[in-house]
Design an enzyme around this catalytic site. Structure first.
Site, PDB file in Angstrom:
ATOM      1  N   ASP A   1      52.841  33.397 -40.263  1.00 20.04           N
ATOM      2  CA  ASP A   1      53.462  32.965 -39.108  1.00 20.04           C
ATOM      3  C   ASP A   1      52.270  32.448 -38.096  1.00 20.04           C
ATOM      4  O   ASP A   1      52.098  32.501 -37.059  1.00 20.04           O
ATOM      5  CB  ASP A   1      54.191  34.253 -38.276  1.00 20.04           C
ATOM      6  CG  ASP A   1      54.495  33.867 -37.011  1.00 20.04           C
ATOM      7  OD1 ASP A   1      55.134  32.589 -36.880  1.00 20.04           O
ATOM      8  OD2 ASP A   1      54.731  34.551 -36.107  1.00 20.04           O
TER       9      ASP A   1
ATOM     10  N   SER B   1      52.248  36.680 -28.211  1.00 18.99           N
ATOM     11  CA  SER B   1      52.120  36.261 -29.630  1.00 18.99           C
ATOM     12  C   SER B   1      51.098  35.190 -29.828  1.00 18.99           C
ATOM     13  O   SER B   1      50.943  34.337 -28.936  1.00 18.99           O
ATOM     14  CB  SER B   1      53.546  35.665 -30.137  1.00 18.99           C
ATOM     15  OG  SER B   1      54.390  36.587 -30.189  1.00 18.99           O
TER      16      SER B   1
ATOM     17  N   HIS C   1      55.781  30.961 -34.699  1.00 16.06           N
ATOM     18  CA  HIS C   1      57.151  30.726 -33.961  1.00 16.06           C
ATOM     19  C   HIS C   1      56.956  30.451 -32.424  1.00 16.06           C
ATOM     20  O   HIS C   1      57.791  30.350 -31.763  1.00 16.06           O
ATOM     21  CB  HIS C   1      57.414  32.294 -33.999  1.00 16.06           C
ATOM     22  CG  HIS C   1      57.117  33.412 -33.346  1.00 16.06           C
ATOM     23  ND1 HIS C   1      56.246  34.168 -34.076  1.00 16.06           N
ATOM     24  CD2 HIS C   1      56.935  33.780 -32.125  1.00 16.06           C
ATOM     25  CE1 HIS C   1      55.667  35.142 -33.044  1.00 16.06           C
ATOM     26  NE2 HIS C   1      56.145  34.592 -31.835  1.00 16.06           N
TER      27      HIS C   1
END
Length: 307
Positions: free
Chosen positions: A180, A259, A150
């Site tokens: 992810d 992230s 993402h």
């Protein structure tokens, strides 16, 4: 992490009988002295860096005391000298914390990841370009980087910045949407690029200390420390409704920008890739529950063999 106890195989040579007979009688408070020494030594053993520093100082002192000075007999090093050196080092030497050492071990492999994303069109019909900031970690020294999907999904261009400040464009070479994960390859790399050390999560347990390293809100590199809160957790992404499973739950502070960054054990080895935080409110801030993809999944996405 649990530590393996190390034992020394060396044993002191027994004293000659003549030396034993020549020793003076112990003082009246001799019974208390061993207990005091044991307490100080136990404290030093909990911080092996301080103990080794003291041992180094003792080695130098011993060499100095044995030097052939004219007219002086060499002085023997006593237990009192050893105790005094260890205690002095323990009281005056500030040793780095475990979290500091863990962050330093993986720091050269940390990467800032920026993706250029086409946004909404303005009044003139031109698309506004935005930048999303995340984190990555080098896992192969040829410029192979792990990050979250993402972070780079939909990006028209990707830029990575290495620990030494070098910037390079990068391409996506593999993705694993169910975890992810995205694997990037930098087009230009530093000469001395270091890959992070990865280790299996097979013996990871709740309560184990970990650090999360990344660029929260673009600030960094930033380090936060906590513990593993749970294993084999599930998480549903609030944006796409994607469900991920077998995640590591941790409580080291993480925010947008973390992230794709590494979750690291106290021995400086990567056990996961930070992927999400749980917050039931509209705010995108940390409430104490973060999730990371186990490194086994991440390594497989990069074509690395299993542990």
């Amino acid at each position: 992490m649990r530590r393996t106890v190390l034992y020394s195989r060396s044993r002191p040579d027994p004293q000659p009988a003549a030396e034993v007979d020549a020793q003076p009688a112990p003082p009246a408070d001799a019974a208390a002295a061993p207990a005091n020494r044991a307490g100080r030594l136990k404290a030093a053993l909990r911080h092996p860096g301080a103990l080794w520093a003291a041992i180094g100082a003792l080695g130098a002192a011993l060499a100095f005391s044995q030097a052939p000075w004219p007219g002086n007999a060499p002085r023997k090093l006593t237990q009192k000298d050893i105790d005094a050196a260890v205690l002095h080092t323990w009281q005056n030497k500030v040793m780095p914390s475990q979290a500091t050492r863990a962050a330093a071990a993986v720091g050269p492999s940390l990467v800032r990841v920026e993706g250029v994303v086409e946004g909404k069109k303005d009044r003139k019909g031109q698309a506004e370009m935005g930048r999303g900031v995340g984190t990555g970690v080098v896992i192969i020294d040829n410029g192979t980087i792990l990050t979250n999907l993402h972070v780079v999904q939909g990006a028209t261009g990707i830029t990575v910045t290495f620990a030494d400040g070098m910037e390079s464009t990068a391409s996506v070479v593999n993705v694993r949407p169910e975890d992810d994960l995205a694997v990037l390859r930098a087009h230009k790399i530093p000469d001395d690029l270091q890959a992070a050390t990865m280790r299996s999560t097979g013996d990871l347990m709740p309560g184990d200390q970990v650090v999360a390293i990344g660029f929260p809100f673009g600030i960094g590199p930033s380090v936060s420390a906590g513990v593993v809160s749970g294993l084999k957790r599930g998480f549903r992404s609030p944006e796409g409704g994607q469900v991920m499973s077998n995640l590591i739950q941790f409580d080291a502070a993480a925010n947008p920008g973390n992230s794709g960054g590494p979750l690291v054990t106290m021995d400086g080895q990567v056990v996961g890739i930070v992927t999400a935080i749980l917050n039931p409110t509209p705010a995108r801030t940390f409430l104490g529950i973060g999730f990371a993809v186990p490194i086994e999944n991440a390594a497989s996405a990069a074509g690395q063999p299993p542990f």
